[in-house]
Design an enzyme around this catalytic site. Structure first.
Site, PDB file in Angstrom:
ATOM      1  N   CYS A  90       0.880  -1.162   0.000  1.00 34.58           N
ATOM      2  CA  CYS A  90       0.000   0.000   0.000  1.00 34.58           C
ATOM      3  C   CYS A  90       0.916   1.209   0.000  1.00 34.58           C
ATOM      4  O   CYS A  90       1.512   1.539   1.027  1.00 34.58           O
ATOM      5  CB  CYS A  90      -0.926   0.016   1.218  1.00 34.58           C
ATOM      6  N   CYS A 110      -0.505   4.339   2.401  1.00 37.34           N
ATOM      7  CA  CYS A 110      -0.548   4.208   3.865  1.00 37.34           C
ATOM      8  C   CYS A 110      -0.333   2.744   4.237  1.00 37.34           C
ATOM      9  O   CYS A 110       0.759   2.238   4.085  1.00 37.34           O
ATOM     10  CB  CYS A 110      -1.858   4.759   4.428  1.00 37.34           C
ATOM     11  N   SER A 111      -1.381   2.048   4.689  1.00 44.12           N
ATOM     12  CA  SER A 111      -1.224   0.634   5.029  1.00 44.12           C
ATOM     13  C   SER A 111      -2.549  -0.104   4.875  1.00 44.12           C
ATOM     14  O   SER A 111      -2.923  -0.902   5.725  1.00 44.12           O
ATOM     15  CB  SER A 111      -0.676   0.472   6.445  1.00 44.12           C
ATOM     16  N   CYS A 112      -3.277   0.160   3.786  1.00 42.16           N
ATOM     17  CA  CYS A 112      -4.533  -0.550   3.534  1.00 42.16           C
ATOM     18  C   CYS A 112      -4.243  -2.039   3.442  1.00 42.16           C
ATOM     19  O   CYS A 112      -3.288  -2.468   2.792  1.00 42.16           O
ATOM     20  CB  CYS A 112      -5.168  -0.049   2.236  1.00 42.16           C
TER      21      CYS A 112
END
Length: 200
Positions: A105, A108-110
């Protein structure tokens, strides 16, 4: 003006703010740190990855389920009872002997929480997020996964709209194993695409 961590003046890095908030809530008796640690551990190592491993093992042993999983990941995953926030739209891609998929991702950190739990720290690291897109073979090698030069690598960028799950290759020598015995072999890293599943 900005601070050394790049944020606005007067702000602290997220980790420090989180730690301060946890300490404040603990001092006021609103949370129990041991309970909080247990919840975090459960989502990091047990619930999420175990759910994903069950999905993978079912796909390895049930060709019809595998087809449904690759056609509509969200619906097939929901068949096994796994759904919820961060899992509204999951696309599943399959690793083969000639094609390897890896997930990142970049913004961000999906991450597909219902099947993988909370994202690991390396997944959120800016270095991984930037480098795996530009030099995936090198990054995978540094993480311990050596792929032959003729294996095509595809990098998938998760977003808040679409999250990706890798269906790893079933390792040779596991043809005799039942679905239940395959589940413990499947790791979170293999479902992100930074590792392969290894036969016992």
């Amino acid at each position: 003006m900005t601070t050394s961590d790049g944020g606005p003046e007067g702000t602290l890095p997220v980790a420090l703010r989180t730690e301060a908030l946890e300490q404040l809530l603990t001092e006021r008796g609103l949370i129990d740190p041991k309970t909080l640690d247990k919840i975090i551990t459960t989502y990091e190592t047990n619930v999420g990855p175990l759910n994903g491993a069950k999905v993978v093992a079912r796909a390895w042993t049930d060709p019809e389920y595998r087809r449904r999983l690759l056609d509509d990941g969200t619906a097939a995953i929901k068949e096994l009872g796994f759904s919820g926030p961060q899992g509204e739209h999951i696309v599943v891609v399959e690793n083969t002997a000639t094609t390897h998929h890896v997930v990142v991702c970049t913004l961000c950190s999906c991450y597909p929480w219902p099947v993988l739990g909370l994202p690991p720290s390396w997944y959120k690291d800016p270095a991984y997020r930037a480098r795996v897109v530009k030099e995936p073979r090198t990054v995978l090698s540094e993480m311990g996964l050596e792929l032959d030069d003729d294996v095509e690598i595809t990098v998938h960028d998760s977003t808040s709209e679409v999250r990706w799950l890798v269906l790893p290759e079933r390792p040779a020598g596991t043809e005799h194993l039942t679905e239940e015995r395959l589940v413990p072999l499947v790791t979170r890293d293999a479902m992100v695409g930074v590792a392969k599943v290894v036969a016992p």
